[in-house]
Design an enzyme around this catalytic site. Structure first.
Site, PDB file in Angstrom:
ATOM      1  N   CYS A   1      35.114  33.638  28.790  1.00  0.00           N
ATOM      2  CA  CYS A   1      33.670  34.056  29.008  1.00  0.00           C
ATOM      3  C   CYS A   1      33.345  33.599  30.525  1.00  0.00           C
ATOM      4  O   CYS A   1      33.234  32.113  30.393  1.00  0.00           O
ATOM      5  CB  CYS A   1      32.820  33.825  27.947  1.00  0.00           C
ATOM      6  SG  CYS A   1      30.935  33.798  28.336  1.00  0.00           S
TER       7      CYS A   1
ATOM      8  N   CYS B   1      30.216  31.135  29.887  1.00  0.00           N
ATOM      9  CA  CYS B   1      30.789  29.871  29.077  1.00  0.00           C
ATOM     10  C   CYS B   1      31.268  28.956  29.972  1.00  0.00           C
ATOM     11  O   CYS B   1      31.408  27.568  30.127  1.00  0.00           O
ATOM     12  CB  CYS B   1      31.663  30.417  27.989  1.00  0.00           C
ATOM     13  SG  CYS B   1      30.959  31.366  26.416  1.00  0.00           S
TER      14      CYS B   1
ATOM     15  N   ASP C   1      52.304  44.409  65.859  1.00  0.00           N
ATOM     16  CA  ASP C   1      53.214  43.539  66.872  1.00  0.00           C
ATOM     17  C   ASP C   1      54.542  44.467  66.654  1.00  0.00           C
ATOM     18  O   ASP C   1      54.807  44.883  65.799  1.00  0.00           O
ATOM     19  CB  ASP C   1      53.502  42.130  66.461  1.00  0.00           C
ATOM     20  CG  ASP C   1      54.453  41.523  67.203  1.00  0.00           C
ATOM     21  OD1 ASP C   1      54.545  41.662  68.506  1.00  0.00           O
ATOM     22  OD2 ASP C   1      55.468  40.684  66.769  1.00  0.00           O
TER      23      ASP C   1
END
Length: 714
Positions: free
Chosen positions: A23, A26, A407
């Site tokens: 969570c 939490c 490139d």
């Protein structure tokens, strides 16, 4: 001056892995609790990677006490702890939810058999509430006492209020459904983190090495942490390679999919580099260790992926800021819904119930996880496919790219010049003899094209004769005596200054040059012997990649190269690139990048991560190829293709755009469903059932929608 001993103490910094961290709220609370420990100077929690970094003197038990409110388990990151997968039905929170459901079902059956509202029926619901909800209540009550408001605080108030006004059945069902919602959130985060776990599990914990002991060479099995640079690693067929190193003896094929994402095995000979976590397939190898376990390529990838998952994307920062004010706002709305209409209508029971329903529907669970679960899933998927994305911000930015600069050498082309054509003048020599004479001269040359000539001679299995009296002429060519004959090999003007070159041959040379080929002319003291044309081959996948970009993602493609305009034009035409900038030095590429950004806004640059460092750094997104073999590429670019594979670009852009789309969908779902539920207050239709289903439904949609990113493939 007196220096206190305490001033000289350097605080230690330790990293820990966390279990049961599902969570986001939490996680934030756990981080605050850790920071409140007296001996902790600094703490930083990486929710995406489930990792905690602590500066200070603190024990594992103290850290676990700080996370006891949510059952968070802590272990040092250096420990290769085997995390046992607990079956769904054995998880404590799921068992509590199961018992809660059992009492709810018995209560519902009793309500059908007997009259509703009986004492024993409500007692069953009360047991369901206490059994399934006591972890919520403990945290919620503590939060209320501290005036901290999160989803558990909202749920505690709502469930308690529902019970007080006599809605025992709905309160019990809300407890059960909230437990289901939390279980889904935990599942989604664990699923998203699996990519990191898989990377960590790639390398063996121990390995067999050869080491000198008392003047004798002995074989011993050691933990990888104890293996030193210079030790000789012994790897049998079918074993995973434990450390980065160089093959000292043996020949084998090695599956490097763990690093590069490519499952085609690569042949490894003496002197070739190998990587930890790759699989030795056919032969036995002895490998000289070149890096400590914490410095291996796979260790760096894990570190960078974890850092990337900790890096908050712009959308996540917005959601975090929004959620900070959202929860108090919902509590205020719930209070107004409960009190305002009640004063006007006098129906306190109905409107208090509606206010409690607003608290439930207002839980920010789905909103809080809407972005991190998508970001963690996408970055993990990319890492598994050999693409290292260094943060959610870069993942999102790539989805907004309007132009891509490439490139040329080593990116659009192979970066390895090859002999394309051997032209013998007037049957002076056969092609093999001509190649042998030129290779003899070029064998001692420092010219960049010499390697291509020697490689061709090796490929044709030609014996290269010895050259004598070798001389190099800077900028022109080289000459030497080969089997009694002076051979000149070099540029057209230089050879023309020594012998005549026919108009027919000059036309052929001009044609080759217009096709982007470099030309080396060979001659003796009397006449031209022939010509070699050399070119850097275009990658087989380049044209398809450019085509995919044009079709699906990008408005403009441009090639930035130091090569001549004619060569660049020819390659651009073959690949259908929109624009070319030729004859560029590194600082010219930087200027070109700024011009492109002014014109198109968001621009990506794809290069090798070394020669293109200034342009890569200035681009909105710098992408380096072939990062498995170069630390520079890992450090320079925001996105790294571990394999030298251009086809990773469309996959990465597809993943980025889909992640961006899913994040927007998640936020819309999370807020939209709740808004619809809250609007049901107007006709008085909002119930606790609808509220919890709206909250759980939003969470479920967000999770399932985010996990779709696991299915994005190359």
């Amino acid at each position: 001056m007196n220096i206190r001993r305490s001033d000289l103490i350097v605080e230690k910094t330790v990293q820990y892995r966390l279990e049961n961290l599902s969570c986001a709220n939490c996680a934030a609370k756990f981080e605050r609790n850790v920071k409140d420990i007296d001996s902790v100077k600094e703490a930083q929690l990486n929710f995406g990677a489930a990792k905690l970094t602590v500066t200070g003197d603190v024990s594992v038990s103290e850290l676990e006490a700080a996370g006891a409110f949510d059952g968070i388990k802590v272990s040092p990151a250096k420990e290769r702890k085997v995390i046992e997968k607990i079956p769904f039905y054995k998880r404590r929170e799921n068992q509590l939810a199961g018992f809660s459901l059992l009492f709810v079902l018995i209560g519902v059956i009793c309500s059908f058999v007997f009259n509703e509202g009986q004492l024993y029926e409500n007692s069953l619901y009360a047991i369901a509430i206490v059994v399934g909800g006591y972890p919520i209540f403990i945290t919620g009550i503590k939060n209320l006492l501290r005036l901290e408001f999160d989803m558990k605080t909202l749920m505690t108030i709502a469930i308690t209020g529902a019970a007080i006004i006599g809605e025992w059945q709905e309160a019990a069902i809300v407890v059960f459904l909230f437990a289901v919602s939390e279980a889904l959130e935990a599942y989604s985060m664990n699923k998203a983190r699996e990519s990191i776990t898989q990377l960590i599990d790639l390398t063996p914990k121990t390995a067999v090495i050869k080491r000198v002991h008392d003047t004798n060479l002995r074989e011993m099995e050691l933990a990888t942490e104890d293996i030193q640079v210079g030790d000789i690693l012994i790897v049998k067929p079918g074993q995973k390679i434990a450390m980065d190193g160089i093959v000292a003896a043996g020949v084998s094929t090695v599956n490097q999919a763990a690093i590069t994402g490519e499952s085609v095995p690569v042949t490894k000979n003496v002197g070739d580099a190998v990587f930890a976590g790759t699989l030795n397939e056919a032969g036995a190898l002895e490998i000289e260790v070149t890096k400590r376990v914490e410095d291996t390529t796979i260790a760096k990838i894990i570190h960078l992926v974890e850092e990337a998952q900790a890096e908050k994307a712009p959308s996540q920062k917005f959601v975090d800021r929004f959620a900070k004010y959202y929860t108090p706002f919902i509590m205020l709305v719930a209070l107004l819904v409960a009190i305002g209409p009640s004063i006007v209508t006098g129906d306190w029971m109905h409107w208090v119930y509606q206010g409690l329903a607003v608290l439930v529907v207002g839980c920010p669970c789905a909103l809080v996880i809407s972005t991190p679960v998508a970001i963690v899933t996408a970055i993990g998927n990319a890492a598994r496919n050999g693409v290292l994305i260094k943060g959610g911000a870069y993942l999102e930015e790539l989805g907004r790219i309007k132009a891509v600069a490439f490139d040329k050498t080593g990116t659009l082309t192979k970066g390895q010049p090859e002999v394309m054509e051997i032209i013998v003048e007037n049957n002076a020599e056969d092609s093999r003899t001509l190649l042998a004479k030129i290779a003899a001269v070029e064998k001692k040359s420092q010219h960049p094209l010499a390697r291509a000539i020697l490689a061709k001679a090796f490929e044709e299995k030609i014996t290269v004769p010895t050259v004598q009296e070798f001389q190099s002429v800077t900028g022109k060519g080289a000459y030497g005596t080969v089997e009694g004959e002076v051979i000149y090999a070099g540029s057209v003007p230089w050879i023309q200054s020594r012998v005549a070159v026919s108009q027919q041959l000059l036309k052929k040379i001009d044609q080759l040059a217009s096709n982007g080929h470099s030309v080396i002319v060979a001659a003796n003291n009397e006449r031209v012997l022939g010509v070699l044309s050399i070119a850097d081959q275009i990658r087989p996948e380049s044209k398809k990649v450019i085509q995919k970009l044009h079709e699906n993602y990008i408005k403009h493609t441009v090639m930035l190269t130091g090569d001549a305009q004619l060569t660049a034009q020819k390659i651009a035409q073959q690949l259908q690139i929109d624009d070319i900038r030729a004859n560029l030095l590194p600082h010219h590429k930087l200027q070109a990048m700024k011009e492109l950004q002014q014109q198109y806004g968001s621009v990506a640059m794809l290069g090798d991560g070394v020669n293109d460092a200034p342009a890569l750094a200035s681009a909105n997104i710098g992408i380096a190829m072939g990062g498995a073999g170069t630390d520079a590429a890992l450090e320079t670019a925001q996105i790294v293709f571990m394999a030298d594979d251009l086809s990773k670009l469309p996959y990465t852009m597809k993943l980025s755009k889909k992640a961006l789309k899913i994040i927007k969908q998640n936020i819309t779902f999370a807020l939209g469903l709740k808004l619809v539920a809250i609007l049901l207050i107007i006709p008085g239709w909002l119930t606790l059932w609808i509220a919890i289903f709206a909250d759980m439904g939003a969470t479920l949609i967000v999770i399932l929608n985010s996990l779709r990113l696991l299915k994005v493939e190359k």
